[in-house]
Design a protein around this motif. Structure first.
Motif, PDB file in Angstrom:
ATOM      1  N   THR A 169       0.836  -1.206   0.000  1.00 25.46           N
ATOM      2  CA  THR A 169       0.000   0.000   0.000  1.00 25.46           C
ATOM      3  C   THR A 169       0.871   1.256   0.000  1.00 25.46           C
ATOM      4  O   THR A 169       0.632   2.193  -0.760  1.00 25.46           O
ATOM      5  CB  THR A 169      -0.925  -0.006   1.237  1.00 25.46           C
TER       6      THR A 169
ATOM      7  N   SER B   8       1.160   3.974  -3.012  1.00 29.37           N
ATOM      8  CA  SER B   8       0.856   5.374  -2.729  1.00 29.37           C
ATOM      9  C   SER B   8       2.023   6.270  -3.153  1.00 29.37           C
ATOM     10  O   SER B   8       1.829   7.340  -3.728  1.00 29.37           O
ATOM     11  CB  SER B   8       0.566   5.523  -1.236  1.00 29.37           C
TER      12      SER B   8
ATOM     13  N   LEU C 186       4.132   5.622  -5.556  1.00 28.07           N
ATOM     14  CA  LEU C 186       4.081   5.691  -7.021  1.00 28.07           C
ATOM     15  C   LEU C 186       3.033   6.714  -7.467  1.00 28.07           C
ATOM     16  O   LEU C 186       3.271   7.494  -8.391  1.00 28.07           O
ATOM     17  CB  LEU C 186       3.679   4.327  -7.595  1.00 28.07           C
ATOM     18  N   GLN C 187       1.874   6.690  -6.819  1.00 27.07           N
ATOM     19  CA  GLN C 187       0.807   7.637  -7.190  1.00 27.07           C
ATOM     20  C   GLN C 187       1.271   9.075  -6.963  1.00 27.07           C
ATOM     21  O   GLN C 187       1.028   9.948  -7.800  1.00 27.07           O
ATOM     22  CB  GLN C 187      -0.447   7.369  -6.354  1.00 27.07           C
TER      23      GLN C 187
ATOM     24  N   ARG D  53       3.732  10.044  -9.596  1.00 24.22           N
ATOM     25  CA  ARG D  53       3.035  10.241 -10.872  1.00 24.22           C
ATOM     26  C   ARG D  53       2.324  11.594 -10.885  1.00 24.22           C
ATOM     27  O   ARG D  53       2.376  12.318 -11.862  1.00 24.22           O
ATOM     28  CB  ARG D  53       2.023   9.102 -11.081  1.00 24.22           C
ATOM     29  N   ARG D  54       1.679  11.927  -9.756  1.00 24.19           N
ATOM     30  CA  ARG D  54       0.971  13.212  -9.675  1.00 24.19           C
ATOM     31  C   ARG D  54       1.953  14.369  -9.843  1.00 24.19           C
ATOM     32  O   ARG D  54       1.695  15.319 -10.571  1.00 24.19           O
ATOM     33  CB  ARG D  54       0.273  13.333  -8.309  1.00 24.19           C
TER      34      ARG D  54
ATOM     35  N   LEU E 250       7.303  -3.735  -5.760  1.00 27.85           N
ATOM     36  CA  LEU E 250       5.913  -4.203  -5.694  1.00 27.85           C
ATOM     37  C   LEU E 250       5.764  -5.586  -6.314  1.00 27.85           C
ATOM     38  O   LEU E 250       5.045  -6.442  -5.795  1.00 27.85           O
ATOM     39  CB  LEU E 250       4.996  -3.198  -6.410  1.00 27.85           C
TER      40      LEU E 250
ATOM     41  N   PRO F  25       1.534  -2.013 -11.546  1.00 24.69           N
ATOM     42  CA  PRO F  25       1.622  -0.864 -10.638  1.00 24.69           C
ATOM     43  C   PRO F  25       1.828   0.450 -11.396  1.00 24.69           C
ATOM     44  O   PRO F  25       1.340   1.496 -10.982  1.00 24.69           O
ATOM     45  CB  PRO F  25       2.850  -1.175  -9.778  1.00 24.69           C
TER      46      PRO F  25
ATOM     47  N   ALA G 144      -1.528   1.596 -12.453  1.00 19.26           N
ATOM     48  CA  ALA G 144      -2.346   1.954 -11.285  1.00 19.26           C
ATOM     49  C   ALA G 144      -1.889   3.295 -10.702  1.00 19.26           C
ATOM     50  O   ALA G 144      -2.684   4.013 -10.095  1.00 19.26           O
ATOM     51  CB  ALA G 144      -2.245   0.865 -10.224  1.00 19.26           C
ATOM     52  N   SER G 145      -0.622   3.644 -10.920  1.00 19.78           N
ATOM     53  CA  SER G 145      -0.106   4.877 -10.325  1.00 19.78           C
ATOM     54  C   SER G 145      -0.793   6.126 -10.876  1.00 19.78           C
ATOM     55  O   SER G 145      -0.709   7.199 -10.294  1.00 19.78           O
ATOM     56  CB  SER G 145       1.410   4.984 -10.541  1.00 19.78           C
ATOM     57  N   TRP G 146      -1.481   5.993 -12.014  1.00 23.77           N
ATOM     58  CA  TRP G 146      -2.193   7.146 -12.579  1.00 23.77           C
ATOM     59  C   TRP G 146      -3.499   7.417 -11.821  1.00 23.77           C
ATOM     60  O   TRP G 146      -4.108   8.478 -11.978  1.00 23.77           O
ATOM     61  CB  TRP G 146      -2.539   6.904 -14.049  1.00 23.77           C
ATOM     62  N   ALA G 147      -3.960   6.449 -11.033  1.00 23.08           N
ATOM     63  CA  ALA G 147      -5.303   6.535 -10.451  1.00 23.08           C
ATOM     64  C   ALA G 147      -5.346   7.450  -9.227  1.00 23.08           C
ATOM     65  O   ALA G 147      -4.350   7.644  -8.544  1.00 23.08           O
ATOM     66  CB  ALA G 147      -5.774   5.141 -10.055  1.00 23.08           C
ATOM     67  N   ASP G 148      -6.546   7.999  -8.969  1.00 22.17           N
ATOM     68  CA  ASP G 148      -6.744   8.776  -7.745  1.00 22.17           C
ATOM     69  C   ASP G 148      -6.684   7.845  -6.531  1.00 22.17           C
ATOM     70  O   ASP G 148      -6.174   8.218  -5.481  1.00 22.17           O
ATOM     71  CB  ASP G 148      -8.120   9.462  -7.759  1.00 22.17           C
ATOM     72  N   ARG G 149      -7.259   6.666  -6.693  1.00 19.38           N
ATOM     73  CA  ARG G 149      -7.261   5.678  -5.603  1.00 19.38           C
ATOM     74  C   ARG G 149      -6.954   4.311  -6.187  1.00 19.38           C
ATOM     75  O   ARG G 149      -7.395   3.993  -7.299  1.00 19.38           O
ATOM     76  CB  ARG G 149      -8.648   5.589  -4.958  1.00 19.38           C
ATOM     77  N   VAL G 150      -6.216   3.513  -5.431  1.00 17.97           N
ATOM     78  CA  VAL G 150      -5.960   2.129  -5.832  1.00 17.97           C
ATOM     79  C   VAL G 150      -6.598   1.222  -4.783  1.00 17.97           C
ATOM     80  O   VAL G 150      -6.320   1.359  -3.587  1.00 17.97           O
ATOM     81  CB  VAL G 150      -4.458   1.820  -5.946  1.00 17.97           C
TER      82      VAL G 150
ATOM     83  N   PHE H   8      -7.135  -2.558  -3.344  1.00 19.51           N
ATOM     84  CA  PHE H   8      -6.503  -3.885  -3.374  1.00 19.51           C
ATOM     85  C   PHE H   8      -7.520  -4.944  -2.986  1.00 19.51           C
ATOM     86  O   PHE H   8      -8.118  -4.863  -1.905  1.00 19.51           O
ATOM     87  CB  PHE H   8      -5.321  -3.932  -2.400  1.00 19.51           C
TER      88      PHE H   8
ATOM     89  N   ASP I 113      -7.269  -3.200   1.248  1.00 16.96           N
ATOM     90  CA  ASP I 113      -6.579  -1.938   1.495  1.00 16.96           C
ATOM     91  C   ASP I 113      -6.818  -0.989   0.338  1.00 16.96           C
ATOM     92  O   ASP I 113      -7.366  -1.379  -0.705  1.00 16.96           O
ATOM     93  CB  ASP I 113      -5.066  -2.185   1.667  1.00 16.96           C
ATOM     94  N   GLU I 114      -6.376   0.230   0.548  1.00 17.21           N
ATOM     95  CA  GLU I 114      -6.583   1.262  -0.473  1.00 17.21           C
ATOM     96  C   GLU I 114      -5.448   2.263  -0.363  1.00 17.21           C
ATOM     97  O   GLU I 114      -5.023   2.576   0.744  1.00 17.21           O
ATOM     98  CB  GLU I 114      -7.929   1.941  -0.188  1.00 17.21           C
ATOM     99  N   SER I 115      -4.931   2.728  -1.494  1.00 19.37           N
ATOM    100  CA  SER I 115      -3.900   3.774  -1.408  1.00 19.37           C
ATOM    101  C   SER I 115      -4.313   4.954  -2.266  1.00 19.37           C
ATOM    102  O   SER I 115      -5.034   4.806  -3.250  1.00 19.37           O
ATOM    103  CB  SER I 115      -2.538   3.233  -1.846  1.00 19.37           C
ATOM    104  N   ARG I 116      -3.859   6.137  -1.867  1.00 19.91           N
ATOM    105  CA  ARG I 116      -4.205   7.376  -2.587  1.00 19.91           C
ATOM    106  C   ARG I 116      -2.958   8.103  -3.015  1.00 19.91           C
ATOM    107  O   ARG I 116      -1.947   7.992  -2.378  1.00 19.91           O
ATOM    108  CB  ARG I 116      -5.003   8.304  -1.669  1.00 19.91           C
TER     109      ARG I 116
END
Lengths: 170, 235
Positions: free
Chosen positions: A116, A120, A122-123, A126-127, A156, B213, B216-222, B224, B232-235
């Motif tokens: 997780t 996060s 990575l996100q 990316r942002r 990952l 991954p 998925a990294s482009w997403a607002d939320r991931v 699992f 789980d969830e990541s932001r």
């Protein structure tokens, strides 16, 4: 840490004083590798002792230059492929291995938590890349970003592999 | 500059304690267990998890392709399980679009005709359908050779055509199941970047199922998924 060789590489562009060596090193590494001044001068002192650089302190500031030995050392470093694989002793692996010692369920929880966090990360990268983007980032910064993204992806994938192995043994 | 951003209004999709099972009795298999999920308009969600964890089932339920075993699935505030087959067909034509790994373009129709299809099925006149399809194709970066057939385009371009087709009816939710599975790395990255730009451009919410991954990294939320649970969830 290859700071020593990094400083030699900066000096291969011509003589510089200590603070300029520090800022040029940081610029060349995309701003992600900060050095403190003390570390720079300590390393330069050792390089001078080893005959890799010379120091000219006749002017207002100390100016360092690469010696022929330094040139040769730098050339060797650039060309030496890391054929001998280093022992896999990174922290993430240590965490998973020690967690596994406490039991499968604990290891799975550790894997999940790190997945997780890494996703996060990575996100967030990316942002940042989308917001600032290649238009403003230097080439060095783009290359560093690529490396950080790919390493996180690799971690990952490894965590997924660990989980699959644990599931297969249940 | 973004024209749209994820809003806090009525969710475009809502899962409320959703359970999905296949079989019954001793042969019952739980595909999803107690899944709660809210997707805001214009939100980009990635769903990750190992094979068989329920990712594709989640998409099927979201699009009304399969009924839930228990719980509720709401699309734009309406309960999918209370819809008639005709209502479900309308939902899929007007509100929910799909992009699959297989491209599913009709080979005997040209690029623009493929994109016109959902509009014409919904009663839009041919001239207007063509104009809107052309605009949708331009929106995904295709403005030439629109009267060519799908096989005359590269894999990446065909996936762009499929995306244009899923967007042309201005649907509020796009469900993408491993949409880059048949593409090479460069085309995959381009398609995901295109998808990631859609929420801001059109206000479309996206649910992307992926193993990657990087995507998925482009997403607002991931989100699992493991064994049918959201773990789980990541932001």
């Amino acid at each position: 840490m290859a700071v020593r060789e990094g400083l030699l590489a900066v000096l291969s562009g011509g003589p510089r004083h200590g603070y300029q060596i520090k800022t040029d090193f940081e610029q060349a590494t995309g701003g992600v590798w900060r050095l403190n001044v003390g570390q720079v001068y300590t390393t330069l002192d050792r390089l001078e002792r080893d005959g890799m650089v010379t120091l000219d302190d006749s002017g207002e500031s100390k100016v360092y230059s690469l010696t022929e030995n330094g040139e040769q050392e730098l050339a060797r470093w650039w060309e030496a492929a890391p054929l001998d694989e280093a022992p896999p002793r990174d922290e993430l692996m240590l965490k998973v291995l020690t967690a596994l010692d406490r039991g499968r369920d604990h290891a799975l929880r550790v894997i999940e938590a790190h997945r997780t966090v890494l996703t996060s990360l990575l996100q967030q990268r990316r942002r940042r890349m989308r917001e600032e983007g290649p238009l403003t980032d230097s080439l060095a910064t783009q290359i560093v970003n690529d490396a950080l993204m790919l390493r996180a992806e690799s971690d990952l994938r490894w965590l997924d592999q660990c989980e699959a192995r644990l599931q297969a043994t249940s | 500059m973004s024209e749209h951003s994820p809003s806090t209004g009525t969710p475009v999709l809502e899962f409320m304690d959703v359970v999905k099972s296949y079989g019954s009795g001793t042969t019952e298999t739980r595909a999803l267990t107690s899944v709660d999920l809210r997707v805001a308009p214009g939100e980009f969600i990635a769903v990750m998890g190992p094979s068989g964890c329920g990712k594709s089932t989640l998409l099927h339920l979201a699009g009304g392709l399969e009924p839930v075993t228990a719980g509720r699935v709401l699309v734009n505030g309406r309960d999918v399980s209370e819809m008639s087959p005709a209502d479900l067909a309308t939902l899929r034509r007007r509100e929910v679009g799909y992009i699959f790994q297989r491209l599913n373009l009709i080979p005997s129709l040209t690029a623009v005709e493929n994109v016109m299809l959902p509009l014409e099925l919904d009663g839009t006149g041919r001239k207007e359908a063509r104009e809107r399809a052309t605009a949708a194709l331009q929106g995904v970066g295709l403005s030439h050779h629109l009267d060519r057939y799908p096989t005359e385009f590269s894999g990446g371009q065909q996936q762009r055509i499929a995306i244009a087709r899923s967007l042309v009816a201005q649907r509020s939710l796009l469900l993408a199941d491993e949409p880059t599975g048949s593409l090479d790395t460069v085309n995959s990255d381009e398609v995901i970047e295109l998808l990631a730009g859609l929420p801001a451009k059109f206000g479309t919410a996206i649910i992307l199922v992926t193993h990657e991954p990087r995507f998925a990294s482009w997403a607002d939320r991931v989100i699992f998924l493991r064994d049918g649970h959201v773990v789980d969830e990541s932001r």
